[in-house]
Design a protein around this motif. Structure first.
Motif, PDB file in Angstrom:
ATOM      1  N   LEU A  85    -110.923-107.380-103.721  1.00 28.48           N
ATOM      2  CA  LEU A  85    -109.651-106.666-103.858  1.00 28.48           C
ATOM      3  C   LEU A  85    -109.836-105.154-103.910  1.00 28.48           C
ATOM      4  CD1 LEU A  85    -107.650-108.833-106.421  1.00 28.48           C
ATOM      5  CD2 LEU A  85    -107.539-108.862-103.939  1.00 28.48           C
ATOM      6  N   ASP A 132    -102.763-109.034-111.640  1.00 31.42           N
ATOM      7  CA  ASP A 132    -103.332-108.312-110.494  1.00 31.42           C
ATOM      8  C   ASP A 132    -104.069-109.238-109.540  1.00 31.42           C
ATOM      9  OD1 ASP A 132    -102.408-105.979-111.560  1.00 31.42           O
ATOM     10  OD2 ASP A 132    -104.276-105.558-112.645  1.00 31.42           O
ATOM     11  N   ARG A 182    -101.944-105.667-103.398  1.00 34.71           N
ATOM     12  CA  ARG A 182    -102.319-106.963-103.947  1.00 34.71           C
ATOM     13  C   ARG A 182    -101.840-108.046-102.996  1.00 34.71           C
ATOM     14  NH1 ARG A 182    -100.086-111.144-108.102  1.00 34.71           N
ATOM     15  NH2 ARG A 182     -99.575-111.934-106.060  1.00 34.71           N
TER      16      ARG A 182
END
Ligand SMILES: Nc1ncnc2c1ncn2[C@@H]1O[C@H](COP(=O)(O)OP(=O)(O)OP(=O)(O)O)[C@@H](O)[C@H]1O
Ligand SMILES: [Mg+2]
Length: 388
Positions: A41, A73, A47
């Motif tokens: 990520l 997240d 996201r």
């Protein structure tokens, strides 16, 4: 649905990308993880909804980095690979992995993505606000008084609230607020197909509490050549996605239109007075609601309005006749209520510490479960004081 694919093998990445793109997903990004990289990520600045991870020798470290992130997240994770390193499953669970797919089990991967996509879609559908219909067991029991004051309390305490006046003949609701609508509810119904959360606002008159009032303009020259019930359900759907609470004041007799509306609301308040005749009518009406309209009993709240302790008919008798132990009692305060109506000022504003105001606050808490917001207004503070 945004899908991020991570892999340490260029070849595997390309295969996964084309497989997923073949499933009709458009927002796909593939990232090739290089030696030092651990957290897939950290490579992107958004996201994704789903992270498809191609397993490698570094899978455990990658999962550890993901597990270290805040839950909100992290995307849903699908791990693809045949030989998962030891401990991978444990860390995968911690990181929020939703599925393990064997390499080249294409159908399984497509199916897994489809499942996640429908879950995500369901989460994003707004559930809509609460809808409450107020119905008199007998004309003149005080349905409109209760509907207007409940709606006003809801708005005053910070909830985005609308009230709908379904009495096309007398349109009493605006009088309770000393207001006159410029555009009527019938016009909104005539255009129901084109309404959305923004357009609907133009048909309301706004009270200083923030409450939006949708009411017919008596004698309005709008020909009613359509099925009002269908259109009303359509308008209700727009209202409930626009307002946190929509309260509908129904006219004194139950017809096909109100029956259709009653079937589609979350809760029905059945208003009666404390007399034998009222009990008789309330029992009959409740039976119709439950047996014919198939409204579950737990969605019906019975309110005994104009309650006095001195009556020969006590609440135990009413409770047993209606098979309802949880009656809401609103005391009889004739002078105060009549004055409030005459002045077009909600009773809680006029006499916040009166018995009837306290009972209305109790009703509000029970059906709307709303806590007053701090610093909202004088009234909200009064309400907080009343609640102790
Ligand atoms: N708790 C109360 N105490 C004293 N008087 C009340 C109370 N509630 C309502 N009333 C009086 O009862 C009368 C009828 O009430 P309301 O305006 O709510 O009409 P309604 O019952 O909705 O009538 P309809 O059946 O026509 O819709 C009003 O004049 C009001 O002053
Ligand atoms: Mg009424």
């Amino acid at each position: 649905m945004k899908i991020l694919i991570s892999s340490r093998s260029d070849q595997a990445l390309k295969t996964l990308e084309s497989l997923i793109a073949g499933g009709g997903y458009q927002e796909i990004e593939g990232i090739l993880m290089m030696n030092g990289a651990r957290d897939p990520l950290s490579v992107v600045d958004y996201r994704p909804d789903v992270l498809v991870m191609h397993a490698s020798d570094h899978l455990v470290e990658e999962l550890q980095s993901l597990a270290a992130r805040q839950k909100r997240d992290r995307p849903a994770i699908i791990v693809v690979g045949d030989q998962l390193p030891a401990d991978a499953t444990r860390y995968a669970m911690r990181a929020g992995a939703r599925d393990f797919i064997r390499e080249q089990d294409d159908a399984e991967l497509v199916e897994s993505l489809r499942r996640l996509s429908s879950e995500l879609y369901a989460d994003q559908q707004p559930a809509g606000g609460k809808t409450i219909a107020v119905l008199n067991a007998k004309g003149g029991s005080g349905g409109t008084f209760i509907a207007t004051n409940l709606a006003h309390l809801s708005a005053t305490m910070g909830g985005d609230t609308a009230i709908v006046d379904m009495d096309f003949q007398f349109a009493p609701v605006p009088h309770y607020f000393d207001l006159t609508p410029k555009r009527g509810l019938l016009e909104a119904l005539a255009n129901s197909g084109e309404l959305d959360g923004t357009a609907i606002g133009a048909y309301a008159v706004k009270h200083e509490s923030g409450l939006r009032i949708f009411a017919p303009i008596p004698d309005a020259q709008v020909a009613v050549d359509f099925n009002l019930g269908d259109r009303m359900v359509q308008v209700l759907d727009v209202l409930k996605h626009r307002y946190e609470r929509t309260i509908i004041d129904l006219p004194r007799h139950l017809d096909e239109n109100s029956a259709q509306l009653l079937k589609s609301v979350d809760e029905v308040l059945l208003v009666m007075q404390q007399s034998l005749l009222a009990v008789h009518d309330a029992v009959r009406l409740k039976t119709v609601l439950v047996n014919e309209l198939e409204i579950p009993e737990e969605r019906i709240t019975v309110i005994v309005n104009r309650y006095t302790k001195n009556s020969t008919l006590d609440t135990d008798d009413i409770a047993s006749a209606l098979d309802d132990e949880d009656l809401v009692l609103i005391p009889n305060q004739y002078k105060l209520v009549a004055e409030s109506l005459d002045m077009g000022e909600p009773v809680v504003e006029q006499a916040p510490t009166s018995a009837v105001s306290k009972a209305l606050v109790g009703l509000q808490g029970r059906v709307l479960g709303q806590q007053p917001q701090e610093n909202r207004s004088f009234l909200a503070k009064t309400v907080m004081r009343l609640r102790g």
